[in-house]
Design a protein around this motif. Structure first.
Motif, PDB file in Angstrom:
ATOM      1  N   CYS A  52       0.850  -1.186   0.000  1.00 36.05           N
ATOM      2  CA  CYS A  52       0.000   0.000   0.000  1.00 36.05           C
ATOM      3  C   CYS A  52       0.891   1.244   0.000  1.00 36.05           C
ATOM      4  N   ILE A  53       0.348   2.303  -0.552  1.00 36.70           N
ATOM      5  CA  ILE A  53       1.055   3.591  -0.592  1.00 36.70           C
ATOM      6  C   ILE A  53       0.188   4.612   0.131  1.00 36.70           C
ATOM      7  N   THR A  54       0.824   5.401   0.985  1.00 39.95           N
ATOM      8  CA  THR A  54       0.124   6.500   1.639  1.00 39.95           C
ATOM      9  C   THR A  54       1.127   7.585   2.018  1.00 39.95           C
ATOM     10  N   GLY A  55       0.621   8.657   2.571  1.00 39.32           N
ATOM     11  CA  GLY A  55       1.494   9.762   2.969  1.00 39.32           C
ATOM     12  C   GLY A  55       0.682  11.034   3.098  1.00 39.32           C
ATOM     13  N   TYR A  56       1.389  12.130   3.060  1.00 35.44           N
ATOM     14  CA  TYR A  56       0.739  13.426   3.261  1.00 35.44           C
ATOM     15  C   TYR A  56      -0.254  13.743   2.153  1.00 35.44           C
ATOM     16  N   LYS A  57      -1.266  14.531   2.526  1.00 42.03           N
ATOM     17  CA  LYS A  57      -2.151  15.111   1.522  1.00 42.03           C
ATOM     18  C   LYS A  57      -1.406  16.292   0.909  1.00 42.03           C
ATOM     19  N   SER A  58      -1.741  16.647  -0.322  1.00 41.68           N
ATOM     20  CA  SER A  58      -0.989  17.698  -1.028  1.00 41.68           C
ATOM     21  C   SER A  58      -0.939  19.011  -0.249  1.00 41.68           C
ATOM     22  N   SER A  63      -1.564  14.016   8.676  1.00 48.26           N
ATOM     23  CA  SER A  63      -2.542  12.922   8.611  1.00 48.26           C
ATOM     24  C   SER A  63      -1.923  11.516   8.518  1.00 48.26           C
ATOM     25  N   PRO A  64      -0.722  11.323   7.952  1.00 46.83           N
ATOM     26  CA  PRO A  64      -0.196   9.954   7.870  1.00 46.83           C
ATOM     27  C   PRO A  64       0.323   9.406   9.211  1.00 46.83           C
ATOM     28  N   GLU A  94      -0.992   9.566  -2.293  1.00 52.90           N
ATOM     29  CA  GLU A  94      -1.669   8.365  -2.798  1.00 52.90           C
ATOM     30  C   GLU A  94      -2.002   8.466  -4.284  1.00 52.90           C
ATOM     31  N   LEU A  95      -2.555   9.597  -4.711  1.00 54.08           N
ATOM     32  CA  LEU A  95      -2.898   9.724  -6.134  1.00 54.08           C
ATOM     33  C   LEU A  95      -1.645   9.867  -6.996  1.00 54.08           C
ATOM     34  N   TRP A  96      -0.590  10.504  -6.462  1.00 58.25           N
ATOM     35  CA  TRP A  96       0.674  10.551  -7.212  1.00 58.25           C
ATOM     36  C   TRP A  96       1.243   9.139  -7.331  1.00 58.25           C
ATOM     37  N   GLY A  97       1.089   8.355  -6.274  1.00 56.27           N
ATOM     38  CA  GLY A  97       1.528   6.952  -6.312  1.00 56.27           C
ATOM     39  C   GLY A  97       0.790   6.173  -7.383  1.00 56.27           C
ATOM     40  N   ALA A  98      -0.513   6.456  -7.533  1.00 59.75           N
ATOM     41  CA  ALA A  98      -1.303   5.797  -8.581  1.00 59.75           C
ATOM     42  C   ALA A  98      -0.727   6.118  -9.956  1.00 59.75           C
ATOM     43  N   GLU A  99      -0.348   7.379 -10.165  1.00 60.57           N
ATOM     44  CA  GLU A  99       0.237   7.769 -11.453  1.00 60.57           C
ATOM     45  C   GLU A  99       1.542   7.012 -11.711  1.00 60.57           C
ATOM     46  N   VAL A 100       2.332   6.818 -10.659  1.00 63.52           N
ATOM     47  CA  VAL A 100       3.590   6.071 -10.793  1.00 63.52           C
ATOM     48  C   VAL A 100       3.288   4.626 -11.174  1.00 63.52           C
ATOM     49  N   VAL A 101       2.263   4.031 -10.552  1.00 56.21           N
ATOM     50  CA  VAL A 101       1.861   2.661 -10.898  1.00 56.21           C
ATOM     51  C   VAL A 101       1.480   2.599 -12.379  1.00 56.21           C
ATOM     52  N   PHE A 102       0.692   3.575 -12.858  1.00 53.71           N
ATOM     53  CA  PHE A 102       0.291   3.567 -14.267  1.00 53.71           C
ATOM     54  C   PHE A 102       1.518   3.644 -15.181  1.00 53.71           C
ATOM     55  N   ASP A 103       2.503   4.469 -14.812  1.00 51.02           N
ATOM     56  CA  ASP A 103       3.737   4.559 -15.611  1.00 51.02           C
ATOM     57  C   ASP A 103       4.484   3.225 -15.603  1.00 51.02           C
ATOM     58  N   LEU A 104       4.562   2.594 -14.438  1.00 46.50           N
ATOM     59  CA  LEU A 104       5.287   1.323 -14.324  1.00 46.50           C
ATOM     60  C   LEU A 104       4.580   0.188 -15.057  1.00 46.50           C
ATOM     61  N   GLN A 105       3.256   0.292 -15.216  1.00 49.00           N
ATOM     62  CA  GLN A 105       2.508  -0.767 -15.899  1.00 49.00           C
ATOM     63  C   GLN A 105       2.955  -0.936 -17.354  1.00 49.00           C
ATOM     64  N   LYS A 118      -3.986  -6.591   4.679  1.00 48.83           N
ATOM     65  CA  LYS A 118      -3.899  -7.137   3.315  1.00 48.83           C
ATOM     66  C   LYS A 118      -2.514  -6.975   2.684  1.00 48.83           C
ATOM     67  N   SER A 119      -1.654  -6.124   3.265  1.00 48.03           N
ATOM     68  CA  SER A 119      -0.383  -5.778   2.612  1.00 48.03           C
ATOM     69  C   SER A 119       0.805  -6.545   3.175  1.00 48.03           C
ATOM     70  N   HIS A 120       1.737  -6.844   2.286  1.00 46.17           N
ATOM     71  CA  HIS A 120       3.015  -7.425   2.687  1.00 46.17           C
ATOM     72  C   HIS A 120       4.045  -6.326   2.932  1.00 46.17           C
ATOM     73  N   SER A 121       3.746  -5.139   2.377  1.00 39.38           N
ATOM     74  CA  SER A 121       4.663  -4.004   2.529  1.00 39.38           C
ATOM     75  C   SER A 121       3.871  -2.716   2.419  1.00 39.38           C
ATOM     76  N   CYS A 122       4.503  -1.626   2.852  1.00 41.39           N
ATOM     77  CA  CYS A 122       3.892  -0.317   2.646  1.00 41.39           C
ATOM     78  C   CYS A 122       4.979   0.706   2.351  1.00 41.39           C
ATOM     79  N   ILE A 123       4.600   1.672   1.543  1.00 47.80           N
ATOM     80  CA  ILE A 123       5.474   2.813   1.241  1.00 47.80           C
ATOM     81  C   ILE A 123       4.742   4.024   1.797  1.00 47.80           C
ATOM     82  N   ILE A 124       5.381   4.735   2.710  1.00 47.68           N
ATOM     83  CA  ILE A 124       4.727   5.875   3.332  1.00 47.68           C
ATOM     84  C   ILE A 124       5.658   7.087   3.307  1.00 47.68           C
ATOM     85  N   LEU A 125       5.137   8.185   2.766  1.00 46.28           N
ATOM     86  CA  LEU A 125       5.884   9.448   2.818  1.00 46.28           C
ATOM     87  C   LEU A 125       5.478  10.123   4.120  1.00 46.28           C
ATOM     88  N   TYR A 126       6.389  10.054   5.087  1.00 40.67           N
ATOM     89  CA  TYR A 126       6.110  10.635   6.397  1.00 40.67           C
ATOM     90  C   TYR A 126       7.426  10.936   7.093  1.00 40.67           C
TER      91      TYR A 126
END
Length: 193
Positions: free
Chosen positions: A17-23, A156-157, A67-78, A141-149
Motif C-alpha cells: 500500500c502507498i500513503t502519505g501526506y495530503k498535497s 494525517s499519515p 496516494e494519487l501521485w503513487g497511482a500515477e507512478v503505478v500507471f507509468d510502471l505498468q 492485506k499488505s506485505h509491505s507499505c510505502i509511506i511518505l512521512y
C-alpha cells in the motif's frame, strides 16, 4: 462504472500500500509543482525494488497527494510491468464530495484507470473510525507499505505510520518503507548531478 473489488483478489500474490501526506499538508497546490516530480521519483524507486520481489498489487485509499501521485507512478510502471495492478479502496462513499472540480476530475481520472475500485464503508463520512478501519484493512492485506512521512512534521499519515510500525514489530516480515524529507533531498541532489 469502475471495476469492482472482489473479496478473494488480495489473497493472491504480493500486495503493497502507498500513503502519505495530503498535497495541502506539503504546501503543494498544483500538479506541476516540481516537488511532485521528486515525490514520484521516490515512490518509483521503492516500487521498482518491490517489483523485483514479486509485487503484484498496489492499494491506495484515493486521498489527494501522495496516494494519487503513487497511482500515477503505478500507471507509468505498468508499461514495463503489465502484471502490476492498482486497487483504490476508499474509506467511505463520496470522499471527494467537498473537493473542488479540478481535484474531482483528477480523482475520477485515476479511478477510471484503476484495476479495482471499492468502498470499505458503504456510508458517507461519519467518524474517524472509518479511517482506522481503512488503516487496519490495508495493513492486514499488505506485505509491505510505502509511506511518505517524516516524524519532524506531523500530519494525517501519523496514525497509519504508528500502526505500520506496530505491525512491523509484531511481524518482522512486513516491509515498511518510510520516505522522509532527507530521502527526498537526496533524490533532488542525485537529479542535479
Amino acid at each position: 462504472m469502475y471495476p469492482k473489488f472482489t473479496k478473494g483478489v488480495f489473497h493472491l500474490g504480493n500486495v503493497s500500500c502507498i500513503t502519505g501526506y495530503k498535497s495541502f499538508e506539503l504546501g503543494i497546490f498544483k500538479q506541476d509543482d516540481k516537488s511532485v516530480y521528486y515525490i514520484k521519483q521516490a515512490l518509483k524507486k521503492e516500487l521498482q525494488s518491490l517489483l523485483d520481489d514479486g509485487l503484484e498489487w498496489v492499494i491506495i485509499s484515493g486521498q489527494l497527494g501522495v496516494e494519487l501521485w503513487g497511482a500515477e507512478v503505478v500507471f507509468d510502471l505498468q508499461e514495463d510491468y503489465p502484471e502490476l495492478k492498482l486497487a483504490v479502496l476508499t474509506p467511505f462513499i463520496s470522499q471527494e464530495e467537498k473537493w473542488n472540480d479540478q481535484n474531482k476530475e483528477y480523482y475520477e481520472l485515476i479511478l477510471s484507470q484503476a484495476d479495482f475500485v471499492e468502498t470499505i464503508s458503504k456510508e458517507p463520512y461519519k467518524n474517524p473510525q472509518q479511517f482506522r478501519n481503512k488503516n487496519q484493512l490495508f495493513l492486514q492485506k499488505s506485505h509491505s507499505c510505502i509511506i511518505l512521512y517524516d516524524e519532524e512534521k506531523e500530519g494525517s499519515p501519523k496514525y497509519f505510520y504508528e500502526e505500520a510500525k506496530r505491525k512491523k514489530e509484531s511481524d518482522p516480515s512486513f516491509d515498511m518503507r518510510a520516505i522522509g524529507f532527507q530521502d527526498l533531498q537526496w533524490i533532488v541532489e542525485e537529479e542535479q548531478w
